[in-house]
Scaffold this motif. Structure first.
Motif, short mmCIF file in Angstrom:
data_model
loop_
_atom_site.label_atom_id
_atom_site.label_comp_id
_atom_site.label_asym_id
_atom_site.label_seq_id
_atom_site.Cartn_x
_atom_site.Cartn_y
_atom_site.Cartn_z
N LYS A 264 46.92 44.96 40.64
CA LYS A 264 47.33 46.13 39.85
C LYS A 264 46.75 46.06 38.43
CE LYS A 264 51.27 48.81 38.15
NZ LYS A 264 50.46 49.35 37.10
N GLN A 265 46.74 44.86 37.82
CA GLN A 265 46.14 44.72 36.48
C GLN A 265 44.67 45.11 36.50
OE1 GLN A 265 47.44 40.44 36.03
NE2 GLN A 265 47.28 41.04 33.89
N LEU A 266 43.96 44.65 37.52
CA LEU A 266 42.53 44.95 37.65
C LEU A 266 42.31 46.44 37.89
CD1 LEU A 266 41.63 41.85 39.81
CD2 LEU A 266 40.83 42.27 37.49
N ARG A 267 43.12 47.03 38.77
CA ARG A 267 42.98 48.46 39.06
C ARG A 267 43.22 49.28 37.81
NH1 ARG A 267 46.22 52.51 39.70
NH2 ARG A 267 48.07 51.22 39.87
N ASP A 268 44.30 48.98 37.08
CA ASP A 268 44.63 49.73 35.87
C ASP A 268 43.51 49.61 34.84
OD1 ASP A 268 46.98 50.40 37.14
OD2 ASP A 268 48.25 49.12 35.89
N GLY B 46 37.41 55.71 33.56
CA GLY B 46 37.86 57.08 33.44
C GLY B 46 37.91 57.81 34.78
N ARG B 47 38.18 57.08 35.84
CA ARG B 47 38.28 57.70 37.16
C ARG B 47 39.19 56.87 38.04
NH1 ARG B 47 33.60 59.50 39.27
NH2 ARG B 47 32.82 60.10 37.26
N GLU B 48 39.59 57.46 39.16
CA GLU B 48 40.48 56.76 40.07
C GLU B 48 39.76 55.56 40.70
OE1 GLU B 48 42.89 57.82 44.09
OE2 GLU B 48 42.83 59.38 42.53
N VAL B 49 40.48 54.46 40.78
CA VAL B 49 39.95 53.24 41.39
C VAL B 49 40.97 52.75 42.41
CG1 VAL B 49 39.33 50.83 40.92
CG2 VAL B 49 38.66 52.60 39.31
N THR B 50 40.50 52.44 43.61
CA THR B 50 41.37 51.94 44.67
C THR B 50 40.94 50.53 45.04
OG1 THR B 50 41.34 54.20 45.53
CG2 THR B 50 42.38 52.54 46.91
N LEU B 51 41.91 49.62 45.15
CA LEU B 51 41.63 48.24 45.53
C LEU B 51 42.28 47.94 46.87
CD1 LEU B 51 42.40 46.29 42.22
CD2 LEU B 51 40.30 47.40 42.90
N ASN C 193 33.15 42.19 30.00
CA ASN C 193 33.61 41.64 28.71
C ASN C 193 35.03 42.11 28.43
OD1 ASN C 193 33.43 40.28 26.23
ND2 ASN C 193 32.70 42.11 25.19
N ILE C 194 35.28 43.39 28.62
CA ILE C 194 36.64 43.92 28.42
C ILE C 194 37.59 43.35 29.47
CG2 ILE C 194 38.01 46.05 28.42
CD1 ILE C 194 35.40 47.40 27.24
N ALA C 195 37.06 43.06 30.67
CA ALA C 195 37.89 42.49 31.74
C ALA C 195 38.47 41.13 31.37
CB ALA C 195 37.10 42.39 33.04
N ALA C 196 37.90 40.46 30.37
CA ALA C 196 38.47 39.18 29.92
C ALA C 196 39.94 39.35 29.54
CB ALA C 196 37.68 38.62 28.74
N SER C 197 40.32 40.55 29.13
CA SER C 197 41.71 40.80 28.71
C SER C 197 42.71 40.54 29.84
CB SER C 197 41.86 42.22 28.19
OG SER C 197 41.64 43.16 29.23
N VAL C 198 42.29 40.66 31.11
CA VAL C 198 43.25 40.45 32.21
C VAL C 198 43.68 38.99 32.33
CG1 VAL C 198 42.54 42.47 33.55
CG2 VAL C 198 41.52 40.24 34.06
N PHE C 199 42.88 38.08 31.77
CA PHE C 199 43.25 36.66 31.80
C PHE C 199 44.18 36.29 30.65
CE2 PHE C 199 38.90 36.68 33.67
CZ PHE C 199 39.22 36.19 34.93
N ASN C 200 44.13 37.08 29.58
CA ASN C 200 44.78 36.71 28.32
C ASN C 200 46.19 37.28 28.22
OD1 ASN C 200 42.51 35.24 27.55
ND2 ASN C 200 41.50 37.10 26.83
N VAL C 201 47.10 36.57 28.86
CA VAL C 201 48.51 36.94 28.84
C VAL C 201 49.28 35.84 28.10
CG1 VAL C 201 48.33 38.22 31.02
CG2 VAL C 201 49.02 35.82 31.05
N LEU D 97 38.70 41.30 46.51
CA LEU D 97 39.05 42.71 46.65
C LEU D 97 37.83 43.57 46.99
CD1 LEU D 97 41.08 42.77 43.35
CD2 LEU D 97 42.08 42.86 45.64
N THR D 98 38.10 44.66 47.70
CA THR D 98 37.14 45.75 47.81
C THR D 98 37.60 46.78 46.79
OG1 THR D 98 36.72 45.34 50.14
CG2 THR D 98 36.18 47.54 49.31
N VAL D 99 36.67 47.21 45.94
CA VAL D 99 36.99 48.16 44.87
C VAL D 99 36.25 49.46 45.15
CG1 VAL D 99 36.91 48.59 42.39
CG2 VAL D 99 37.21 46.25 43.23
N ASP D 100 36.99 50.55 45.26
CA ASP D 100 36.37 51.86 45.46
C ASP D 100 36.51 52.66 44.16
OD1 ASP D 100 35.13 53.91 47.21
OD2 ASP D 100 36.96 55.00 46.69
#
Length: 159
Positions: free
Chosen positions: A9-13, A20-25, A99-107, A142-145
């Motif tokens: 869910k973190q990755l999808r969001d 800027g578009r719908e993403v399904t995992l 690069n922005i995805a690094a934020s999902v690790f930083n909790v 994951l498969t990401v659409d």
């Protein structure tokens, strides 16, 4: 060392907001880059520059995500997929996404990670990086659409 494994869910969001578009995992088999499987691999390090995590993406996801964030028409992504490598523009755009995805690790409570390098799909992958993508255990495959572009494989691997 505490490294946070992001939940789908973190990755999808994150991807939906960024692109800027719908993403399904959906769950997938572990993605294994090889000599005949072009892949982009983002290498994340902690504050001591120890490699702590990777995000490996197949060429299809790499091209679609790079195109979507840069508002490149889907044909640009398809051409890169046919060529078997990312263009410089798609590689730069994918770098921004990962690069922005690094934020999902930083909790809170986890070590701080940052993007150290991106090995874009196309040139042969460094054997040590490729071996690390095959790590079993703490990973999310994951498969990401990406709506309007297509789907591909993405694996988050803690090393």
């Amino acid at each position: 060392m505490v490294i946070h494994l992001p939940q789908p869910k973190q990755l999808r969001d994150l991807l939906a907001d960024l692109l800027g578009r719908e993403v399904t995992l959906s769950p997938a088999a572990p993605f294994a880059p090889g000599p005949d499987t072009p892949a982009s691999v983002a290498v994340y390090v902690d504050d001591s520059l120890r490699i702590s995590a990777l995000i490996a993406c197949d060429l299809t996801f790499s091209a679609h995500a790079g195109a979507a964030i840069g508002l490149v028409p889907v044909g640009g992504a398809e051409a890169a997929i046919e060529d078997g490598k990312l263009t410089d523009t798609l590689a730069e755009n994918l770098y921004e996404v990962l690069n922005i995805a690094a934020s999902v690790f930083n909790v809170p409570g986890a070590d701080h990670l940052k993007l150290h390098a991106l090995h874009p799909a196309g040139p042969p992958l460094d054997p040590m990086v490729r071996i690390q993508t095959l790590t079993l255990g703490r990973r999310e495959d994951l498969t990401v659409d990406i709506n309007g572009y297509g789907s591909g494989a993405l694996s988050v691997v803690l090393v």
